[in-house]
Design a protein around this motif. Structure first.
Motif, PDB file in Angstrom:
ATOM      1  N   UNK A  28       0.560  -0.989  -0.226  1.00 28.60           N
ATOM      2  CA  UNK A  28      -0.077   0.007   0.337  1.00 28.60           C
ATOM      3  C   UNK A  28       0.728   1.124  -0.088  1.00 28.60           C
ATOM      4  N   UNK A  29       1.620   1.647   0.832  1.00 29.55           N
ATOM      5  CA  UNK A  29       2.282   2.333   1.120  1.00 29.55           C
ATOM      6  C   UNK A  29       3.463   2.634   0.247  1.00 29.55           C
ATOM      7  N   UNK A  30       4.165   1.593  -0.366  1.00 26.35           N
ATOM      8  CA  UNK A  30       4.845   2.129  -1.522  1.00 26.35           C
ATOM      9  C   UNK A  30       4.883   2.897  -2.692  1.00 26.35           C
ATOM     10  N   UNK A  31       3.291   2.881  -2.773  1.00 25.14           N
ATOM     11  CA  UNK A  31       2.515   3.455  -4.188  1.00 25.14           C
ATOM     12  C   UNK A  31       2.848   5.134  -3.342  1.00 25.14           C
ATOM     13  N   UNK A  79      -8.460  -9.655   2.904  1.00 28.30           N
ATOM     14  CA  UNK A  79      -7.619  -9.025   2.582  1.00 28.30           C
ATOM     15  C   UNK A  79      -8.082  -7.386   3.271  1.00 28.30           C
ATOM     16  N   UNK A  80      -6.549  -7.270   3.282  1.00 26.16           N
ATOM     17  CA  UNK A  80      -6.152  -5.976   3.774  1.00 26.16           C
ATOM     18  C   UNK A  80      -6.992  -4.750   2.940  1.00 26.16           C
ATOM     19  N   UNK A  81      -7.686  -4.323   2.901  1.00 24.44           N
ATOM     20  CA  UNK A  81      -8.166  -3.053   2.140  1.00 24.44           C
ATOM     21  C   UNK A  81      -6.980  -1.929   2.526  1.00 24.44           C
ATOM     22  N   UNK A  82      -7.152  -1.916   3.264  1.00 23.94           N
ATOM     23  CA  UNK A  82      -5.905  -0.352   3.376  1.00 23.94           C
ATOM     24  C   UNK A  82      -6.121  -0.029   5.180  1.00 23.94           C
ATOM     25  N   UNK A  83      -6.490   1.734   5.779  1.00 28.99           N
ATOM     26  CA  UNK A  83      -5.871   1.521   6.663  1.00 28.99           C
ATOM     27  C   UNK A  83      -6.920   2.588   7.113  1.00 28.99           C
ATOM     28  N   UNK A  84      -7.737   2.739   8.987  1.00 28.03           N
ATOM     29  CA  UNK A  84      -8.640   3.529   8.899  1.00 28.03           C
ATOM     30  C   UNK A  84      -8.651   4.091  10.436  1.00 28.03           C
ATOM     31  N   UNK A 109      -5.362   0.607  -0.894  1.00 30.03           N
ATOM     32  CA  UNK A 109      -5.112   0.570  -1.898  1.00 30.03           C
ATOM     33  C   UNK A 109      -5.673   0.346  -2.645  1.00 30.03           C
ATOM     34  N   UNK A 110      -4.883   0.994  -4.194  1.00 29.80           N
ATOM     35  CA  UNK A 110      -5.596   0.669  -5.261  1.00 29.80           C
ATOM     36  C   UNK A 110      -6.538  -0.171  -5.117  1.00 29.80           C
ATOM     37  N   UNK A 111      -6.652  -1.028  -5.088  1.00 32.85           N
ATOM     38  CA  UNK A 111      -7.551  -2.007  -5.531  1.00 32.85           C
ATOM     39  C   UNK A 111      -8.492  -2.106  -4.785  1.00 32.85           C
ATOM     40  N   UNK A 112      -8.604  -1.635  -3.823  1.00 35.83           N
ATOM     41  CA  UNK A 112      -9.412  -1.463  -3.363  1.00 35.83           C
ATOM     42  C   UNK A 112     -10.537   0.463  -3.089  1.00 35.83           C
ATOM     43  N   UNK A 113     -10.072   1.221  -4.131  1.00 37.23           N
ATOM     44  CA  UNK A 113     -10.324   2.617  -4.565  1.00 37.23           C
ATOM     45  C   UNK A 113     -12.315   1.569  -5.495  1.00 37.23           C
ATOM     46  N   UNK A 114     -13.196   2.661  -5.103  1.00 40.62           N
ATOM     47  CA  UNK A 114     -14.359   3.320  -6.021  1.00 40.62           C
ATOM     48  C   UNK A 114     -15.346   1.862  -5.584  1.00 40.62           C
ATOM     49  N   UNK A 115     -14.822   1.304  -4.519  1.00 38.48           N
ATOM     50  CA  UNK A 115     -16.427   0.474  -3.530  1.00 38.48           C
ATOM     51  C   UNK A 115     -16.561   0.573  -2.253  1.00 38.48           C
TER      52      UNK A 115
END
Length: 176
Positions: A28-31, A79-84, A109-115
């Motif tokens: 996530x954070x390398x992007x 899957x870990x989608x991200x951080x809150x 993560x970009x694969x979790x965007x838009x949902x």
């Protein structure tokens, strides 16, 4: 040992981090498309060991009964989608925690965007904060981060306009 679940939503488990999350944190954070929105001087995570250190730091913060930086895990895929996060905003004068000013934030993560996952996770964090007695919660967003600005609107947050009060950057501020 199972990580502590902080709260749940229809599609998400919001929980403490575990060492096994390190690869996903690094991914996530390398992007740049994620990191470009974070901090006063955005930088990508450059090595996998940094992910381990940040997980340790976040879990230390998560010992607080109210505040934290948590993993957002999708129930359907695990899957870990991200951080809150729900954290005190820094005091503008000295960088310490500002008295009573609390921020909700999200990094996905970009694969979790838009949902709608960021909105769902943030809504849960806000509800948790209000249940614990917070009277108001802020969000601060870079002015050109259209996706996060939209999340603030979907959350029903009121725009307060631009400010340079926190994080040494000009940000759009919101309040709920």
């Amino acid at each position: 040992m199972e990580p502590k679940v902080v709260y749940e939503t229809d599609r998400l488990l919001v929980r403490d981090w575990v060492a096994a999350d390190g690869d996903r944190v690094f991914d996530i954070y390398r992007r740049w498309e994620v990191a470009r929105w974070l901090g006063s001087d955005p930088k990508v995570m450059t090595d996998r060991d940094s992910a381990n250190r940040v997980i340790d730091r976040w879990n230390e913060r998560n010992k607080d009964p109210l505040y934290g930086v948590w993993a957002v895990q999708e129930r359907e895929t695990d899957t870990v989608a991200g951080t809150v996060l729900l954290v005190p905003l820094p005091d503008p004068s000295d960088g310490t925690a500002a008295r009573g000013e609390v921020e909700v934030g999200w990094h996905f993560h970009p694969d979790a965007w838009g949902r709608g996952l960021a909105t769902e996770a943030a809504r849960g964090a806000i509800a948790r904060g209000f249940k614990a007695g917070l009277a108001q919660i802020y969000a601060v967003v870079r002015p050109d981060n259209a996706a996060s600005l939209a999340v603030c609107r979907r959350l029903g947050m009121r725009s307060l306009g631009r400010t340079s009060r926190w994080y040494d950057a000009e940000l759009e501020s919101f309040l709920i």
